[in-house]
Write an enzyme that holds these catalytic residues in place. Structure first.
Site: not given
Length: 311
Positions: A32, A34, A125, A234, A284
């Site tokens: 999959s 994102e 978040d 990040f 993913h």
């Protein structure tokens, strides 16, 4: 099962495509992808081309994120419904942070009315991605509560998040897995993990989940590296580890994008191949709205567009 820390995948016995394919039965994994919503006013043509190119690889679904604090709510809705109209099975991220129960319910109903049947239900978040979570006074208190309500609104297929290296706010790895089980028991179909680069970290997480009685799919999150400096920034915020060997592998490649891309594709493929050799079947990909790297990794894993496979 006790697992020892891993060294660089380059030293693993499961790093070559041939070896990995043999150990996994020469079967392609389920995948999959994102995406995040393009910025308002930005040209969208490249985004749609990226989505359609990756969709040709036959993913189970694609997902579209919310911004921190739900800041891209409307944009997420537009992109999700646009992808669905193009025949791309898409999951909308839905968070509870910064919103009342009524506001969250209204978004869920609008998605259902638009024909969206997949959701990624998340706490979300805080807007500044700092500090602890603070629920809205009139909002849902937890993702477990949110999932239960979503199951009442429509027959959604719900995914949730999971953290191989433990959520930064969790009291312990065991507490984090226990909470994951509560989310799955509340009605989620699968857990999609935060990215990690050490396969042994994911496998130890899987061991803990299985020991806790979790029997629903754990989909391994994979982030092909596009910008190492931003990756470090990040990762520090979300608690994802960046092994020393990864620093060494990407050293001095800032001004060599062609080599960096090749290294990134093979690094991500090595991770997937190692996990496949241990029975992991679903991945993913965090695409960062770029097709080339994720597409290249899938090709290294033996995944091709359906028309090519039929030829």
């Amino acid at each position: 099962m006790t697992r020892s820390p891993a060294t660089s995948p380059a030293t693993s016995s499961a790093t070559s495509p041939a070896t990995a394919a043999a150990k996994s039965g020469d079967s392609s994994p389920r995948i999959s992808f994102e995406f995040f919503p393009p910025a308002p006013g930005a040209p969208e043509e490249r985004f749609w081309e990226t989505a359609e190119r990756l969709n040709a690889l036959g993913p189970d679904f694609c997902s579209v994120t919310y911004g921190a604090g739900g800041t891209t709510k409307d944009r997420t809705f537009e992109i999700v419904t646009g992808l669905n109209r193009r025949g791309i099975d898409t999951a909308a991220h839905l968070t509870l942070v910064g919103a009342t129960r009524g506001e969250v319910d209204a978004v869920a109903r609008s998605l259902a009315e638009a024909g969206v049947r997949r959701l990624v239900a998340l706490r979300g978040d805080m807007p500044n991605m700092a500090g602890g979570f603070e629920a809205h006074p009139e909002g849902y208190r937890s993702s477990v509560e949110l999932i239960g309500r979503l199951r009442e609104i429509a027959d959604f297929d719900i995914s949730v998040g999971a953290y191989p290296e433990t959520h930064p706010n969790a009291a312990s790895p065991e507490a984090d897995v226990a909470y994951l089980k509560r989310k799955l028991d509340a009605g989620a179909a699968r857990a999609v993990t935060q990215y990690c680069f050490d396969p042994e970290v994911f496998l130890r997480f899987r061991d803990r989940a299985q020991a806790a009685g979790i029997d629903k799919p754990l989909v391994a999150g994979v982030l092909p590296v596009t910008n190492f400096a931003k990756l470090l920034e990040f990762s520090a915020k979300c608690g994802a580890g960046v092994p020393a060997w990864l620093h060494e592998r990407f050293a001095d490649l800032d001004d060599d994008p062609e080599t960096r891309s090749l290294v990134a594709a093979h690094t991500a493929a090595e991770l997937c191949q190692r996990l496949m050799s241990e029975g992991v079947e679903e991945f993913h990909f965090y695409t960062l709205n770029r097709a080339n790297l994720s597409y290249a990794v899938c090709r290294l894993l033996g995944i091709r567009p359906a028309l090519q496979e039929a030829a």
